[in-house]
Write a protein that holds these residues in place. Structure first.
Motif, PDB file in Angstrom:
ATOM      1  N   ALA A  84       0.823  -1.238  -0.043  1.00  0.00           N
ATOM      2  CA  ALA A  84      -0.151  -0.023   0.136  1.00  0.00           C
ATOM      3  C   ALA A  84       0.818   1.149  -0.118  1.00  0.00           C
ATOM      4  CB  ALA A  84      -0.824   0.001   1.137  1.00  0.00           C
ATOM      5  N   GLU A  85       2.033   1.107   0.086  1.00  0.00           N
ATOM      6  CA  GLU A  85       2.861   2.221   0.507  1.00  0.00           C
ATOM      7  C   GLU A  85       4.114   2.182  -0.548  1.00  0.00           C
ATOM      8  OE1 GLU A  85       4.273   2.001   4.622  1.00  0.00           O
ATOM      9  OE2 GLU A  85       2.137   2.215   5.333  1.00  0.00           O
ATOM     10  N   GLY A  86       4.609   3.311  -0.690  1.00  0.00           N
ATOM     11  CA  GLY A  86       5.857   3.335  -1.707  1.00  0.00           C
ATOM     12  C   GLY A  86       5.420   3.278  -3.141  1.00  0.00           C
ATOM     13  N   ASP A  87       6.433   3.314  -3.810  1.00  0.00           N
ATOM     14  CA  ASP A  87       6.391   3.099  -5.296  1.00  0.00           C
ATOM     15  C   ASP A  87       5.321   2.043  -5.695  1.00  0.00           C
ATOM     16  OD1 ASP A  87       7.771   5.470  -5.858  1.00  0.00           O
ATOM     17  OD2 ASP A  87       9.443   4.328  -6.314  1.00  0.00           O
ATOM     18  N   PRO A  88       4.590   1.970  -6.512  1.00  0.00           N
ATOM     19  CA  PRO A  88       3.550   1.045  -6.780  1.00  0.00           C
ATOM     20  C   PRO A  88       4.351  -0.405  -7.267  1.00  0.00           C
ATOM     21  CG  PRO A  88       2.858   2.941  -7.843  1.00  0.00           C
ATOM     22  CD  PRO A  88       4.304   3.338  -7.244  1.00  0.00           C
ATOM     23  N   LEU A  89       3.571  -1.409  -7.071  1.00  0.00           N
ATOM     24  CA  LEU A  89       4.303  -2.683  -7.298  1.00  0.00           C
ATOM     25  C   LEU A  89       2.890  -3.590  -7.744  1.00  0.00           C
ATOM     26  CD1 LEU A  89       6.891  -3.546  -4.607  1.00  0.00           C
ATOM     27  CD2 LEU A  89       7.250  -3.113  -7.106  1.00  0.00           C
ATOM     28  N   VAL A  90       3.031  -4.646  -8.569  1.00  0.00           N
ATOM     29  CA  VAL A  90       1.747  -5.306  -8.595  1.00  0.00           C
ATOM     30  C   VAL A  90       2.249  -6.791  -8.676  1.00  0.00           C
ATOM     31  CG1 VAL A  90       0.678  -3.531 -10.457  1.00  0.00           C
ATOM     32  CG2 VAL A  90       2.370  -5.260 -11.133  1.00  0.00           C
ATOM     33  N   ILE A  91       0.942  -7.330  -8.330  1.00  0.00           N
ATOM     34  CA  ILE A  91       0.994  -9.138  -8.242  1.00  0.00           C
ATOM     35  C   ILE A  91       0.827  -9.709  -9.738  1.00  0.00           C
ATOM     36  CG2 ILE A  91      -0.154 -11.038  -7.110  1.00  0.00           C
ATOM     37  CD1 ILE A  91      -1.021  -8.917  -4.831  1.00  0.00           C
ATOM     38  N   THR A  92       1.893 -10.415 -10.114  1.00  0.00           N
ATOM     39  CA  THR A  92       1.510 -11.099 -11.250  1.00  0.00           C
ATOM     40  C   THR A  92       1.163 -12.490 -11.266  1.00  0.00           C
ATOM     41  OG1 THR A  92       3.895 -11.413 -11.500  1.00  0.00           O
ATOM     42  CG2 THR A  92       3.042  -9.481 -12.295  1.00  0.00           C
ATOM     43  N   ARG A  93       1.299 -13.081 -10.142  1.00  0.00           N
ATOM     44  CA  ARG A  93       0.991 -14.506  -9.993  1.00  0.00           C
ATOM     45  C   ARG A  93       0.615 -14.785  -8.520  1.00  0.00           C
ATOM     46  NH1 ARG A  93       3.911 -18.965 -13.000  1.00  0.00           N
ATOM     47  NH2 ARG A  93       3.157 -21.089 -12.103  1.00  0.00           N
ATOM     48  N   GLU A  94      -0.184 -15.687  -8.201  1.00  0.00           N
ATOM     49  CA  GLU A  94      -0.269 -16.254  -6.708  1.00  0.00           C
ATOM     50  C   GLU A  94       0.189 -17.720  -6.578  1.00  0.00           C
ATOM     51  OE1 GLU A  94      -4.205 -16.073  -5.100  1.00  0.00           O
ATOM     52  OE2 GLU A  94      -4.824 -17.530  -6.486  1.00  0.00           O
ATOM     53  N   VAL A  95       0.717 -18.096  -5.486  1.00  0.00           N
ATOM     54  CA  VAL A  95       1.263 -19.519  -5.390  1.00  0.00           C
ATOM     55  C   VAL A  95       0.576 -19.969  -3.704  1.00  0.00           C
ATOM     56  CG1 VAL A  95       2.985 -21.163  -4.858  1.00  0.00           C
ATOM     57  CG2 VAL A  95       3.318 -19.289  -6.427  1.00  0.00           C
ATOM     58  N   ILE A  96      -0.189 -21.091  -4.035  1.00  0.00           N
ATOM     59  CA  ILE A  96      -0.700 -21.397  -2.660  1.00  0.00           C
ATOM     60  C   ILE A  96      -0.121 -22.855  -2.263  1.00  0.00           C
ATOM     61  CG2 ILE A  96      -2.783 -22.279  -1.663  1.00  0.00           C
ATOM     62  CD1 ILE A  96      -4.565 -20.387  -3.210  1.00  0.00           C
ATOM     63  N   LEU A  97       0.604 -22.872  -1.347  1.00  0.00           N
ATOM     64  CA  LEU A  97       1.444 -23.890  -0.753  1.00  0.00           C
ATOM     65  C   LEU A  97       1.052 -24.554   0.556  1.00  0.00           C
ATOM     66  CD1 LEU A  97       4.515 -25.219  -1.738  1.00  0.00           C
ATOM     67  CD2 LEU A  97       5.257 -23.907   0.094  1.00  0.00           C
ATOM     68  N   PRO A  98       0.850 -26.061   0.314  1.00  0.00           N
ATOM     69  CA  PRO A  98       0.310 -26.726   1.726  1.00  0.00           C
ATOM     70  C   PRO A  98       1.228 -26.426   2.665  1.00  0.00           C
ATOM     71  CG  PRO A  98      -0.156 -28.020  -0.307  1.00  0.00           C
ATOM     72  CD  PRO A  98       0.692 -26.585  -0.657  1.00  0.00           C
ATOM     73  N   VAL A  99       1.058 -26.219   3.877  1.00  0.00           N
ATOM     74  CA  VAL A  99       1.954 -25.967   4.870  1.00  0.00           C
ATOM     75  C   VAL A  99       2.018 -27.314   5.757  1.00  0.00           C
ATOM     76  CG1 VAL A  99       2.674 -24.836   7.114  1.00  0.00           C
ATOM     77  CG2 VAL A  99       1.538 -23.600   5.269  1.00  0.00           C
ATOM     78  N   GLU A 100       3.107 -28.006   5.304  1.00  0.00           N
ATOM     79  CA  GLU A 100       3.190 -29.492   5.829  1.00  0.00           C
ATOM     80  C   GLU A 100       4.866 -29.589   6.744  1.00  0.00           C
ATOM     81  OE1 GLU A 100       3.347 -31.907   2.493  1.00  0.00           O
ATOM     82  OE2 GLU A 100       1.145 -31.767   2.151  1.00  0.00           O
ATOM     83  N   PHE A 101       4.665 -29.271   7.932  1.00  0.00           N
ATOM     84  CA  PHE A 101       6.145 -29.318   8.749  1.00  0.00           C
ATOM     85  C   PHE A 101       6.218 -30.697   9.022  1.00  0.00           C
ATOM     86  CE2 PHE A 101       3.734 -25.191  10.368  1.00  0.00           C
ATOM     87  CZ  PHE A 101       4.952 -24.286  10.177  1.00  0.00           C
ATOM     88  N   VAL A 102       7.605 -31.000   8.968  1.00  0.00           N
ATOM     89  CA  VAL A 102       8.301 -32.108   9.354  1.00  0.00           C
ATOM     90  C   VAL A 102       9.340 -31.884  10.560  1.00  0.00           C
ATOM     91  CG1 VAL A 102       8.346 -32.731   7.066  1.00  0.00           C
ATOM     92  CG2 VAL A 102      10.494 -31.718   8.056  1.00  0.00           C
ATOM     93  N   LEU A 103       9.588 -32.870  11.466  1.00  0.00           N
ATOM     94  CA  LEU A 103      10.517 -32.796  12.458  1.00  0.00           C
ATOM     95  C   LEU A 103      11.827 -33.498  12.141  1.00  0.00           C
ATOM     96  CD1 LEU A 103      10.835 -32.027  15.593  1.00  0.00           C
ATOM     97  CD2 LEU A 103      10.806 -34.599  15.852  1.00  0.00           C
ATOM     98  N   GLY A 104      12.882 -32.564  11.790  1.00  0.00           N
ATOM     99  CA  GLY A 104      14.087 -33.045  11.629  1.00  0.00           C
ATOM    100  C   GLY A 104      15.109 -33.266  12.175  1.00  0.00           C
ATOM    101  N   ALA A 105      16.203 -33.970  11.970  1.00  0.00           N
ATOM    102  CA  ALA A 105      17.130 -34.131  13.134  1.00  0.00           C
ATOM    103  C   ALA A 105      18.500 -34.661  12.425  1.00  0.00           C
ATOM    104  CB  ALA A 105      16.869 -34.982  14.250  1.00  0.00           C
ATOM    105  N   ARG A 106      19.758 -34.535  12.952  1.00  0.00           N
ATOM    106  CA  ARG A 106      20.744 -35.149  12.331  1.00  0.00           C
ATOM    107  C   ARG A 106      20.564 -36.778  12.413  1.00  0.00           C
ATOM    108  NH1 ARG A 106      25.233 -33.041  16.285  1.00  0.00           N
ATOM    109  NH2 ARG A 106      23.182 -33.183  17.629  1.00  0.00           N
ATOM    110  N   PRO A 107      21.240 -37.313  11.132  1.00  0.00           N
ATOM    111  CA  PRO A 107      21.020 -38.930  10.820  1.00  0.00           C
ATOM    112  C   PRO A 107      21.474 -39.710  12.145  1.00  0.00           C
ATOM    113  CG  PRO A 107      21.853 -37.672   8.897  1.00  0.00           C
ATOM    114  CD  PRO A 107      21.756 -36.642   9.946  1.00  0.00           C
ATOM    115  N   GLY A 108      20.737 -40.454  12.483  1.00  0.00           N
ATOM    116  CA  GLY A 108      21.150 -41.453  13.698  1.00  0.00           C
ATOM    117  C   GLY A 108      20.324 -41.086  15.158  1.00  0.00           C
ATOM    118  N   THR A 109      19.671 -39.834  14.764  1.00  0.00           N
ATOM    119  CA  THR A 109      19.062 -39.499  16.167  1.00  0.00           C
ATOM    120  C   THR A 109      17.622 -40.082  16.266  1.00  0.00           C
ATOM    121  OG1 THR A 109      20.057 -37.076  15.791  1.00  0.00           O
ATOM    122  CG2 THR A 109      17.957 -37.334  17.284  1.00  0.00           C
ATOM    123  N   SER A 110      17.230 -40.567  17.156  1.00  0.00           N
ATOM    124  CA  SER A 110      15.841 -41.211  17.637  1.00  0.00           C
ATOM    125  C   SER A 110      14.915 -40.158  18.154  1.00  0.00           C
ATOM    126  CB  SER A 110      15.962 -42.521  18.262  1.00  0.00           C
ATOM    127  OG  SER A 110      16.530 -42.257  19.568  1.00  0.00           O
TER     128      SER A 110
END
Length: 318
Positions: free
Chosen positions: A75-101
């Motif tokens: 809404a502020e500053g020099d105008p910009l325009v949206i040319t595309r939207e991307v909708i991404l599923p939010v799929e969280f994972v639990l990651g750890a260093r290999p060998g961690t249980s």
């Protein structure tokens, strides 16, 4: 140069976040230069300054709502325009260093929004683990990879980037959560209409006029333009002064939306056009379809009415 595909992309960083994952779903971005930015403002300013051709920034999340800083920056500053939207599923994972249980995890790095969205899973599977707030999902993955934390809640791309082993996937409490991102560029001709488009606007109402917001909505409603989102943000001028962000179905090239825009121009203190762009196909695949125009309000109806008026003005009453 209008019509030239962007080759320099910037996105809300750091690397290994959902923003990078979303950007890489765009074929042109996958083959181009991608640079992380420290903030939404920095990303958009790099486009304004010509240091990047386009920026991918978050607009809204189905759980957390609108991303206020993005709306304010548009809404502020020099105008910009949206040319595309991307909708991404939010799929969280639990990651750890290999060998961690999983039973060995005593500390988990997570962005506060990520830990909030995974609260029930953490309570059920890691009730004794300490959750440590970090600045981003990418920072969480990097911290786990460096051994600062036993594990991290992060995006799948973050686990891959930092070579983490995925101890559990799809751990969010809301499995259908999504984030909507916008690809933003400097002003230019909008993408051609597809028949399933979105037009975004920032509308400043006349505060000294009774029913000002209603008059805005009526300009859309009487022309059969479907309003899919409305969000208010303070302008910063004074208490009670707001700018309204609207998403409408349709394209600026459509006759009925064009007439609605002319009407808004007449009744509003100001209107900032934020772009007309194709609706993300994921939304359509999820069962949402464009709302058809009511009888008498399709582009064909507008064309027929315009032709009839032209005949009247020529004196042709046939």
């Amino acid at each position: 140069m209008p019509g030239t595909p962007p080759t320099r992309f910037v996105y809300l960083g750091p690397e290994g976040t959902f923003a990078e994952q979303a950007l890489r779903t765009i074929p042109a971005a996958e083959r181009a230069n991608r640079t992380p930015a420290r903030s939404v403002g920095e990303a958009l300013e790099s486009v304004r300054a010509g240091d990047a051709d386009a920026a991918l920034v978050p607009l809204e999340n189905s759980i957390g709502g609108a991303v206020g800083v993005t709306l304010d920056e548009l809404a502020e500053g020099d105008p910009l325009v949206i040319t595309r939207e991307v909708i991404l599923p939010v799929e969280f994972v639990l990651g750890a260093r290999p060998g961690t249980s999983l039973p060995a995890v005593r500390s988990v790095a997570a962005h506060p929004q990520a830990s909030t969205q995974c609260r029930n899973w953490l309570r059920a599977h890691l009730p004794d683990a300490v959750v440590v707030d970090v600045l981003s999902n990418g920072a969480a993955a990097a911290g786990a990879a460096a051994g600062e934390y036993d594990a991290a809640i992060c995006a799948p791309i973050g686990a891959t980037r930092h070579r983490l082993e995925v101890l559990a996937d799809k751990i969010a409490d809301h499995p259908d959560a999504v984030t909507r991102f916008a690809l933003v560029s400097r002003p230019g001709p909008p993408p051609p209409p597809t028949g399933d488009d979105v037009t975004s606007l920032a509308v400043y109402i006349a505060h000294d006029r009774v029913g000002a917001l209603l008059s805005v909505l009526m300009e859309l409603a009487v022309r059969g333009v479907n309003l899919t989102r409305i969000e208010s943000r303070p302008t910063g001028e004074a208490l009670g002064r707001y700018v309204f962000f609207l998403d409408c179905t349709g394209h600026v090239a459509d006759v009925r939306l064009g007439e609605a825009l002319q009407g808004l121009r007449r009744v509003c203190a100001d209107v900032r056009f934020l772009g007309s762009y194709p609706r993300h196909r994921w939304t359509a695949a999820a069962g949402e379809r464009p709302v058809p125009a009511p009888a008498g309000l399709s582009d064909a109806d507008y064309a027929d009415a315009a032709a009839w008026l032209a005949r009247l003005r020529r004196g042709d009453l046939t």
